[in-house]
Design a protein around this motif. Structure first.
Motif, PDB file in Angstrom:
ATOM      1  N   VAL A   1      -0.362  -5.148   7.691  1.00  0.00           N
ATOM      2  CA  VAL A   1      -0.337  -5.081   6.049  1.00  0.00           C
ATOM      3  C   VAL A   1       1.102  -5.267   5.728  1.00  0.00           C
ATOM      4  O   VAL A   1       2.108  -4.863   6.512  1.00  0.00           O
ATOM      5  CB  VAL A   1      -1.185  -3.821   5.813  1.00  0.00           C
ATOM      6  CG1 VAL A   1      -2.488  -4.073   5.993  1.00  0.00           C
ATOM      7  CG2 VAL A   1      -0.316  -2.726   6.284  1.00  0.00           C
ATOM      8  N   GLU A   2       1.197  -5.708   4.450  1.00  0.00           N
ATOM      9  CA  GLU A   2       2.354  -5.757   3.616  1.00  0.00           C
ATOM     10  C   GLU A   2       2.828  -4.478   3.066  1.00  0.00           C
ATOM     11  O   GLU A   2       1.649  -3.868   2.466  1.00  0.00           O
ATOM     12  CB  GLU A   2       2.740  -7.015   3.108  1.00  0.00           C
ATOM     13  CG  GLU A   2       2.646  -8.273   3.862  1.00  0.00           C
ATOM     14  CD  GLU A   2       3.693  -8.398   4.770  1.00  0.00           C
ATOM     15  OE1 GLU A   2       4.974  -8.237   4.365  1.00  0.00           O
ATOM     16  OE2 GLU A   2       3.559  -8.799   5.976  1.00  0.00           O
ATOM     17  N   TYR A   3       3.929  -4.243   2.193  1.00  0.00           N
ATOM     18  CA  TYR A   3       4.138  -3.300   1.583  1.00  0.00           C
ATOM     19  C   TYR A   3       3.524  -3.717   0.162  1.00  0.00           C
ATOM     20  O   TYR A   3       3.468  -4.719  -0.331  1.00  0.00           O
ATOM     21  CB  TYR A   3       5.809  -3.296   0.931  1.00  0.00           C
ATOM     22  CG  TYR A   3       6.111  -2.431  -0.148  1.00  0.00           C
ATOM     23  CD1 TYR A   3       6.231  -0.938   0.001  1.00  0.00           C
ATOM     24  CD2 TYR A   3       6.395  -2.926  -1.430  1.00  0.00           C
ATOM     25  CE1 TYR A   3       6.417   0.034  -1.060  1.00  0.00           C
ATOM     26  CE2 TYR A   3       6.718  -2.097  -2.474  1.00  0.00           C
ATOM     27  CZ  TYR A   3       6.645  -0.879  -2.178  1.00  0.00           C
ATOM     28  OH  TYR A   3       7.148  -0.048  -3.393  1.00  0.00           O
ATOM     29  N   ASP A   4       2.889  -2.831  -0.333  1.00  0.00           N
ATOM     30  CA  ASP A   4       2.233  -3.035  -1.665  1.00  0.00           C
ATOM     31  C   ASP A   4       0.939  -3.605  -1.610  1.00  0.00           C
ATOM     32  O   ASP A   4       0.135  -3.994  -2.660  1.00  0.00           O
ATOM     33  CB  ASP A   4       3.241  -3.507  -2.783  1.00  0.00           C
ATOM     34  CG  ASP A   4       3.064  -2.835  -4.211  1.00  0.00           C
ATOM     35  OD1 ASP A   4       2.235  -1.610  -4.066  1.00  0.00           O
ATOM     36  OD2 ASP A   4       2.873  -3.534  -5.254  1.00  0.00           O
ATOM     37  N   GLN A   5       0.404  -3.956  -0.422  1.00  0.00           N
ATOM     38  CA  GLN A   5      -0.808  -4.576   0.025  1.00  0.00           C
ATOM     39  C   GLN A   5      -1.934  -3.696  -0.598  1.00  0.00           C
ATOM     40  O   GLN A   5      -2.007  -2.698  -0.080  1.00  0.00           O
ATOM     41  CB  GLN A   5      -0.909  -5.221   1.345  1.00  0.00           C
ATOM     42  CG  GLN A   5      -2.189  -5.969   1.505  1.00  0.00           C
ATOM     43  CD  GLN A   5      -2.282  -6.503   2.964  1.00  0.00           C
ATOM     44  OE1 GLN A   5      -1.307  -6.760   3.338  1.00  0.00           O
ATOM     45  NE2 GLN A   5      -3.540  -6.799   3.466  1.00  0.00           N
ATOM     46  N   PRO A   6      -3.128  -4.364  -1.313  1.00  0.00           N
ATOM     47  CA  PRO A   6      -4.150  -3.437  -1.534  1.00  0.00           C
ATOM     48  C   PRO A   6      -5.159  -3.114  -0.130  1.00  0.00           C
ATOM     49  O   PRO A   6      -5.073  -3.937   0.494  1.00  0.00           O
ATOM     50  CB  PRO A   6      -5.007  -4.376  -2.581  1.00  0.00           C
ATOM     51  CG  PRO A   6      -4.110  -4.997  -3.109  1.00  0.00           C
ATOM     52  CD  PRO A   6      -3.169  -5.382  -1.989  1.00  0.00           C
ATOM     53  N   LEU A   7      -5.444  -1.820  -0.076  1.00  0.00           N
ATOM     54  CA  LEU A   7      -5.954  -1.457   1.191  1.00  0.00           C
ATOM     55  C   LEU A   7      -7.413  -1.038   0.824  1.00  0.00           C
ATOM     56  O   LEU A   7      -8.535  -1.469   1.679  1.00  0.00           O
ATOM     57  CB  LEU A   7      -5.271  -0.124   1.845  1.00  0.00           C
ATOM     58  CG  LEU A   7      -4.040  -0.410   2.236  1.00  0.00           C
ATOM     59  CD1 LEU A   7      -3.365   0.932   2.651  1.00  0.00           C
ATOM     60  CD2 LEU A   7      -3.712  -1.493   3.136  1.00  0.00           C
TER      61      LEU A   7
ATOM     62  N   LYS B   1      -2.860   1.332  -2.225  1.00  0.00           N
ATOM     63  CA  LYS B   1      -1.893   0.274  -1.705  1.00  0.00           C
ATOM     64  C   LYS B   1      -1.223   0.925  -0.574  1.00  0.00           C
ATOM     65  O   LYS B   1      -0.756   1.855  -0.436  1.00  0.00           O
ATOM     66  CB  LYS B   1      -1.112  -0.354  -2.685  1.00  0.00           C
ATOM     67  CG  LYS B   1      -1.772  -0.833  -3.859  1.00  0.00           C
ATOM     68  CD  LYS B   1      -0.864  -1.679  -4.893  1.00  0.00           C
ATOM     69  CE  LYS B   1      -1.533  -2.186  -6.061  1.00  0.00           C
ATOM     70  NZ  LYS B   1      -0.544  -2.790  -7.041  1.00  0.00           N
ATOM     71  N   SER B   2      -0.586  -0.087   0.032  1.00  0.00           N
ATOM     72  CA  SER B   2       0.101   0.045   1.566  1.00  0.00           C
ATOM     73  C   SER B   2       1.605   0.702   0.970  1.00  0.00           C
ATOM     74  O   SER B   2       2.089  -0.336   0.158  1.00  0.00           O
ATOM     75  CB  SER B   2       0.117  -1.065   2.448  1.00  0.00           C
ATOM     76  OG  SER B   2       1.036  -0.569   3.412  1.00  0.00           O
ATOM     77  N   PRO B   3       2.256   1.632   1.328  1.00  0.00           N
ATOM     78  CA  PRO B   3       3.324   2.097   0.950  1.00  0.00           C
ATOM     79  C   PRO B   3       4.523   1.686   2.065  1.00  0.00           C
ATOM     80  O   PRO B   3       5.650   1.818   1.775  1.00  0.00           O
ATOM     81  CB  PRO B   3       3.213   3.658   1.026  1.00  0.00           C
ATOM     82  CG  PRO B   3       2.464   3.817   2.261  1.00  0.00           C
ATOM     83  CD  PRO B   3       1.152   2.652   2.049  1.00  0.00           C
ATOM     84  N   MET B   4       4.033   0.836   2.726  1.00  0.00           N
ATOM     85  CA  MET B   4       4.947   0.165   3.882  1.00  0.00           C
ATOM     86  C   MET B   4       4.212  -0.960   4.686  1.00  0.00           C
ATOM     87  O   MET B   4       3.104  -1.273   4.558  1.00  0.00           O
ATOM     88  CB  MET B   4       5.336   1.460   4.748  1.00  0.00           C
ATOM     89  CG  MET B   4       3.990   1.711   5.786  1.00  0.00           C
ATOM     90  SD  MET B   4       4.567   3.049   6.831  1.00  0.00           S
ATOM     91  CE  MET B   4       4.338   4.661   5.714  1.00  0.00           C
ATOM     92  N   ILE B   5       5.221  -1.598   5.281  1.00  0.00           N
ATOM     93  CA  ILE B   5       4.886  -2.801   6.295  1.00  0.00           C
ATOM     94  C   ILE B   5       4.417  -2.036   7.627  1.00  0.00           C
ATOM     95  O   ILE B   5       4.935  -1.092   8.064  1.00  0.00           O
ATOM     96  CB  ILE B   5       5.979  -3.781   6.357  1.00  0.00           C
ATOM     97  CG1 ILE B   5       6.331  -4.405   5.237  1.00  0.00           C
ATOM     98  CG2 ILE B   5       5.540  -4.677   7.530  1.00  0.00           C
ATOM     99  CD1 ILE B   5       7.608  -5.321   5.218  1.00  0.00           C
ATOM    100  N   GLY B   6       3.315  -2.366   8.237  1.00  0.00           N
ATOM    101  CA  GLY B   6       2.949  -1.969   9.655  1.00  0.00           C
ATOM    102  C   GLY B   6       1.624  -2.326   9.723  1.00  0.00           C
ATOM    103  O   GLY B   6       1.220  -3.495   9.153  1.00  0.00           O
ATOM    104  N   THR B   7       1.135  -1.777  10.790  1.00  0.00           N
ATOM    105  CA  THR B   7      -0.452  -2.030  11.335  1.00  0.00           C
ATOM    106  C   THR B   7      -1.344  -1.188  10.770  1.00  0.00           C
ATOM    107  O   THR B   7      -1.027   0.029  11.020  1.00  0.00           O
ATOM    108  CB  THR B   7      -0.383  -2.115  12.847  1.00  0.00           C
ATOM    109  OG1 THR B   7       0.312  -3.110  13.291  1.00  0.00           O
ATOM    110  CG2 THR B   7      -1.793  -2.387  13.283  1.00  0.00           C
ATOM    111  N   PHE B   8      -2.508  -1.610  10.048  1.00  0.00           N
ATOM    112  CA  PHE B   8      -3.205  -0.921   9.534  1.00  0.00           C
ATOM    113  C   PHE B   8      -4.488  -0.311  10.404  1.00  0.00           C
ATOM    114  O   PHE B   8      -4.932  -1.125  11.100  1.00  0.00           O
ATOM    115  CB  PHE B   8      -3.909  -1.561   8.223  1.00  0.00           C
ATOM    116  CG  PHE B   8      -5.275  -0.811   7.767  1.00  0.00           C
ATOM    117  CD1 PHE B   8      -5.100  -0.147   6.672  1.00  0.00           C
ATOM    118  CD2 PHE B   8      -6.607  -1.337   8.108  1.00  0.00           C
ATOM    119  CE1 PHE B   8      -6.200   0.411   5.841  1.00  0.00           C
ATOM    120  CE2 PHE B   8      -7.503  -0.595   7.349  1.00  0.00           C
ATOM    121  CZ  PHE B   8      -7.346   0.323   6.354  1.00  0.00           C
TER     122      PHE B   8
END
Length: 161
Positions: A149-155, A87-94
């Motif tokens: 992507v959002e915080y905790d979003q599955p990647l 999961k994404s540990p932060m908000i940002g651009t993947f």
């Protein structure tokens, strides 16, 4: 919007078969997205507002996706239950690679070990390398390259070794 109203909205969406609902009024902006099998994420961003008319609007659209939804995800929970989600540990651009000319850090089918870089997330002009927390095989990439992507979003879905 109260917690109870938000929960009612989530319940409505989970029963409707919709994957995403965005509601915006002058007092409220809410976005609800379902990842995989009904794990909705809610992002309220304002003050209280009326919700009752909003769930009624998407209802006519719900029957078509509902008829196909049960057939498609039925095998997925059994198969996905043994997968680990990165999961994404932060908000940002993947980003899947360090620049457009280089290959992706990982592809579906690649084996990863703990600590291996699997992607980059850009946040406030800083490029953060995201490392795998598990050893295994990449089964699915859940996010498109260069998307927010959002915080905790599955990647990624990883099949542990």
């Amino acid at each position: 919007m109260s917690t109870q109203e938000i929960q009612q909205l989530i319940d409505f969406i989970s029963q409707s078969g919709l994957d995403e609902v965005n509601i915006e009024t002058t007092d409220l902006k809410i976005s609800v997205k379902r990842y995989g099998i009904g794990a909705p994420a809610v992002a309220p961003a304002a003050t209280p507002g009326a919700v009752a008319p909003m769930p009624a609007a998407p209802a006519p659209v719900a029957p078509a996706p509902q008829s196909t939804a049960p057939a498609t995800p039925a095998p997925t929970p059994a198969a996905a239950s043994n997968y680990v989600t990165i999961k994404s540990p932060m908000i940002g651009t993947f980003y899947r690679s360090s620049n457009p000319e280089t290959p992706s850090f990982v592809e579906v089918g690649d084996n990863v070990s703990e600590g291996k870089v699997v992607c980059i997330i850009e946040a406030m002009k800083l490029f953060n390398e995201i490392e795998s927390e598990v050893s295994g095989r990449i089964v699915k990439v859940l996010v498109e390259n260069a998307t927010p992507v959002e915080y905790d979003q599955p990647l990624f879905l990883v099949e542990p070794i």
